[in-house]
Design a protein around this motif. Structure first.
Motif, PDB file in Angstrom:
ATOM      1  N   THR B  53       0.859  -1.184   0.000  1.00 52.13           N
ATOM      2  CA  THR B  53       0.000   0.000   0.000  1.00 52.13           C
ATOM      3  C   THR B  53       0.897   1.237   0.000  1.00 52.13           C
ATOM      4  O   THR B  53       1.821   1.328   0.797  1.00 52.13           O
ATOM      5  CB  THR B  53      -0.902   0.004   1.252  1.00 52.13           C
ATOM      6  N   TYR B  86     -13.609  10.591  -1.780  1.00 49.11           N
ATOM      7  CA  TYR B  86     -12.991   9.285  -2.063  1.00 49.11           C
ATOM      8  C   TYR B  86     -13.015   9.005  -3.564  1.00 49.11           C
ATOM      9  O   TYR B  86     -12.002   8.614  -4.153  1.00 49.11           O
ATOM     10  CB  TYR B  86     -13.718   8.192  -1.270  1.00 49.11           C
ATOM     11  N   ALA B  90      -9.863   8.543  -6.024  1.00 46.55           N
ATOM     12  CA  ALA B  90      -9.737   7.219  -6.648  1.00 46.55           C
ATOM     13  C   ALA B  90      -9.614   7.331  -8.159  1.00 46.55           C
ATOM     14  O   ALA B  90      -9.014   6.484  -8.811  1.00 46.55           O
ATOM     15  CB  ALA B  90     -10.930   6.354  -6.270  1.00 46.55           C
ATOM     16  N   VAL B  95      -3.438   6.675  -9.894  1.00 52.04           N
ATOM     17  CA  VAL B  95      -3.961   5.808  -8.829  1.00 52.04           C
ATOM     18  C   VAL B  95      -4.321   4.468  -9.448  1.00 52.04           C
ATOM     19  O   VAL B  95      -5.137   4.394 -10.368  1.00 52.04           O
ATOM     20  CB  VAL B  95      -5.193   6.440  -8.136  1.00 52.04           C
ATOM     21  N   TRP B  97      -5.156   1.498  -7.618  1.00 48.56           N
ATOM     22  CA  TRP B  97      -6.319   0.926  -6.931  1.00 48.56           C
ATOM     23  C   TRP B  97      -6.576   1.658  -5.621  1.00 48.56           C
ATOM     24  O   TRP B  97      -5.669   2.327  -5.083  1.00 48.56           O
ATOM     25  CB  TRP B  97      -6.156  -0.575  -6.675  1.00 48.56           C
ATOM     26  N   THR B  98      -7.788   1.544  -5.119  1.00 54.70           N
ATOM     27  CA  THR B  98      -8.104   2.071  -3.790  1.00 54.70           C
ATOM     28  C   THR B  98      -8.974   1.041  -3.077  1.00 54.70           C
ATOM     29  O   THR B  98      -9.711   0.294  -3.720  1.00 54.70           O
ATOM     30  CB  THR B  98      -8.897   3.393  -3.854  1.00 54.70           C
ATOM     31  N   PRO B 100     -11.674   1.143   0.052  1.00 51.05           N
ATOM     32  CA  PRO B 100     -12.334   1.931   1.092  1.00 51.05           C
ATOM     33  C   PRO B 100     -12.448   1.124   2.384  1.00 51.05           C
ATOM     34  O   PRO B 100     -12.540  -0.106   2.350  1.00 51.05           O
ATOM     35  CB  PRO B 100     -13.716   2.193   0.490  1.00 51.05           C
ATOM     36  N   PHE B 239      -9.244   5.177   3.424  1.00 47.75           N
ATOM     37  CA  PHE B 239      -9.016   4.284   2.287  1.00 47.75           C
ATOM     38  C   PHE B 239      -7.533   4.104   2.022  1.00 47.75           C
ATOM     39  O   PHE B 239      -6.709   4.955   2.344  1.00 47.75           O
ATOM     40  CB  PHE B 239      -9.786   4.725   1.026  1.00 47.75           C
ATOM     41  N   VAL B 241      -4.484   3.335  -0.724  1.00 43.04           N
ATOM     42  CA  VAL B 241      -4.220   3.700  -2.110  1.00 43.04           C
ATOM     43  C   VAL B 241      -2.994   2.963  -2.630  1.00 43.04           C
ATOM     44  O   VAL B 241      -1.959   2.918  -1.963  1.00 43.04           O
ATOM     45  CB  VAL B 241      -3.976   5.228  -2.235  1.00 43.04           C
ATOM     46  N   ALA B 266      -2.893  12.120   4.150  1.00 43.28           N
ATOM     47  CA  ALA B 266      -2.342  10.925   3.489  1.00 43.28           C
ATOM     48  C   ALA B 266      -1.010  10.592   4.150  1.00 43.28           C
ATOM     49  O   ALA B 266      -0.183  11.481   4.355  1.00 43.28           O
ATOM     50  CB  ALA B 266      -2.149  11.199   2.008  1.00 43.28           C
TER      51      ALA B 266
END
Lengths: 241, 416
Positions: B53, B86, B90, B95, B97-98, B100, B239, B241, B266
């Motif tokens: 991640t 979000y 996203a 990006v 993938w995310t 939640p 979430f 990322v 973040a």
């Protein structure tokens, strides 16, 4: 009796002075002693007359504050401590009054102990019997009635008389030139004492060692070449009796 | 007969005190190396909680707080993130993938986490390992739940069992979503991470359970029916990322931290994990210091035993001196004894350590989620053992010097 100094004495003490502490009275004062090779000398003295101190000086454990100490031709006052330890290991066998043995070692290990510290005695033992262990067994066999019990057992089970025989075997292993016995029979009863003295003299004669025997008890004086009183060796002692 | 053999025989003759001394050293070695092993493995297990991640995003608070609630399921978020924010993030370029995360409910002390199905394919822990199922499949329906291995083991749950989720995160709750029970659709394999203690449901499931609830209170009358539209969450807790390239991670972090529609935070999981571990290092150091003191106590015990025994050994020393032993031999004998005792203590301690690990391994893993592997001692552990041996040598010099002084005073006179 004044000692005349021979040409090559095994022990020669001249005007030796020694005090255990700087502030204490001298235990040994102006002491003289001369013992020649192969002599069997009896030193008689009451307790507190400085006998044990004298043996510590001859053994090189302590050095006198003044005077001369020559043992087996070595000037102890000039030698370093380790060198004196070496002379003691190589040339002197001791037998004490009692508690002579290391309790956690077997009879055989006790007898072989001096060979651990002396290469000379190790070599002598091997030369005479083939190995140290054979020499130890040989000596023990001579001092005990042959094969009576195992020499591998610990010394705790032995009587005082038996312990003294083991101590004698230990003193004799590797044929040191000088055997010093400090009241070796005083813990023994009459029979054991007589038997021990007989065996000790036989073995010392056989091994060709010199014997310095220290005791307050004059019973065995007749067995010796010469009897010297501590009061003659150490005439000016200030030691508190 | 060499000095080591003499020392060994001497120790054997005093075996009861020797065994006690060895045992006290063994216990201290067990503690010292045990603490070290737990520390090293806790640290690596800690660092392995999450991997792959690039960023964790939550409402603006502290980085450690965000890490704690999003990854470790400890504590709560101060605020939520709107679904819109979000979605905005996203869909940003770069990006990959995310995932939640929606938290706030629990089941018998285990946290319930609402998430998407992607969670099971992209979430990684340890050395980039993905989640695997020991039985069942991921959630398909709104009221399906996937449970971690520890949840399954502790509560003895399996596929098809019903789970009633409670409002809030305590193990005892007064507000239970009894009206909407979940059914277990899958059980995850053991990971050694907080995933094992989590009940995973879909975001729709979280929403569905709160339909007709006002905060923590259930409405008297059901006013809404469950429809597709009201299962769309309005907000989530955080979430995760994953980015196309790590190069853009700083840029992305800055973008999110400066995101104007709402205040967000973040964090890089690796850095936050490191910060958190630094906080715990005080306790870790305290443990190490305590074990060092235990070692010191056992060595002092050995010194006391050795010094107390010296008086009885004056005769032995005098005999050895009379047969030609020098002061160095006597000192060597005593130091050898101390070192032999310490070596025996170390060997016994290491044996105790490995047998304890072997015995307690399943229990520790089950209770604390910490797997302690049986591995050879590392350099640090070997260093500790060598230090112990060196200290025992120095400590052995004390009785050795005392014996030397005694023998100077005693000479060869053996009086008792």
């Amino acid at each position: 009796m004044l000692e005349s100094v021979p040409k090559s004495p095994l022990i020669a003490l001249k005007k030796v002075e020694f005090a255990w502490h700087a502030k204490a009275n001298s235990t040994i004062k102006s002491a003289n002693l001369c013992v020649e090779e192969l002599e069997h000398v009896f030193i008689q003295g009451a307790s507190g007359s400085g006998k044990s101190t004298l043996l510590n000086i001859i053994g090189g454990i302590v050095t006198p504050q003044s005077g001369q100490v020559e043992i087996v031709g070595q000037d102890f006052c000039q030698l370093k401590e380790l060198q004196r330890d070496r002379v003691r290991a190589d040339h002197i066998g001791f037998i004490f009054q009692q508690f002579n043995l290391i309790p956690y070692l077997s009879i055989l290990e006790n007898v072989m102990l001096p060979c651990r510290f002396s290469k000379l005695r190790r070599e002598n033992a091997i030369e005479r019997s083939g190995s140290i262990i054979k020499e130890a067994v040989y000596l023990l066999d001579r001092l005990y009635s042959k094969g009576r019990f195992s020499f591998h057992r610990t010394t705790g089970e032995l009587s005082v008389g038996q312990q003294q025989r083991v101590a004698a075997a230990r003193a004799l292993i590797g044929q040191p030139q000088l055997i010093i016995a400090d009241e070796p029979t005083s813990s023994l009863d009459y029979d054991a004492r007589e038997a021990f003295m007989g065996l000790l003299f036989d073995e010392i004669t056989l091994s060709g060692s010199t014997l310095l025997y220290v005791s307050h008890d004059p019973t065995h004086q007749h067995l010796f070449d010469r009897v010297v009183d501590m009061s003659v060796i150490n005439p000016h002692s200030e030691h508190d009796l | 007969m060499n000095l080591r053999l003499l020392a060994w025989k001497s120790l054997k003759s005093r075996r009861s005190t020797a065994i006690l001394t060895i045992f006290s050293i063994a216990v201290s070695v067990l503690l010292l190396l045990g603490v070290e092993k737990v520390r090293v493995n806790a640290q690596s297990s800690f660092a392995n909680t999450i991997s792959g991640t690039d960023l964790i995003v939550g409402a603006r608070s502290g980085s450690i707080q965000l890490l704690l609630y999003s990854v470790f399921r400890i504590g709560n978020a101060t605020n939520n993130i709107t679904w819109k924010s979000y979605q905005d993030i996203a869909q940003l370029k770069g990006v990959k993938w995310t995932i939640p995360i929606s938290l706030g409910d629990s089941h018998r002390g285990f946290r319930v986490m609402g998430t998407s199905r992607d969670y099971f394919s992209v979430y990684q822990y340890g050395e980039k390992r993905t989640l695997k199922f020991s039985s069942g499949i991921q959630f398909e329906g709104v009221f399906d739940a996937v449970i971690g291995s520890e949840v399954a083991n502790s509560l003895n749950y399996s596929i098809g069992d019903e789970v009633i989720i409670s409002h809030g995160t305590g193990s005892t709750s007064f507000a239970q979503h009894k009206d909407k029970p979940f059914v277990i659709s899958g059980v995850l394999k053991h990971t050694g991470t907080p995933v094992d203690r989590t009940i995973h449901v879909s975001l729709a499931g979280i929403e569905a359970m709160h339909v007709n609830w006002q905060g923590a209170i259930k409405k008297r009358k059901a006013s809404k029916a469950l429809t597709e539209s009201n299962l769309q969450p309005e907000s989530i807790t955080a979430f995760l990322v994953g980015l196309d390239s790590k190069i853009i991670s700083f840029k992305m972090q800055r973008y999110i931290n400066e995101y104007s529609p709402e205040p967000l935070l973040a964090i890089f999981p690796g850095i936050a994990l490191h910060e958190l571990w630094s906080l715990m290092s005080v306790a870790e150091k305290a443990l190490l210091i305590i074990s060092l003191f235990v070692v010191l106590a056992s060595l002092t015990g050995m010194l006391a035993v050795s010094l107390a025994g010296l008086n009885e050994r004056r005769r032995e020393v005098a005999i050895l001196r009379s047969v030609g032993a020098s002061h160095w031999h006597i000192m060597g004998l005593l130091v050898t004894e101390t070192v032999l005792l310490t070596i025996a203590g170390i060997l016994m301690g290491v044996t105790l350590l490995y047998s304890s690990i072997w015995l307690a391994q399943p229990m520790i893993e089950k209770t604390y989620g910490l797997f302690i592997p049986i591995t050879a001692p590392n350099i640090r552990e070997l260093g500790m053992v060598s230090m112990l041996l060196a200290t025992s040598f120095i400590i052995g010099l004390v009785p050795a010097y005392q014996a030397y002084k005694n023998s100077l005073a005693d000479g060869m006179s053996i009086r008792s």
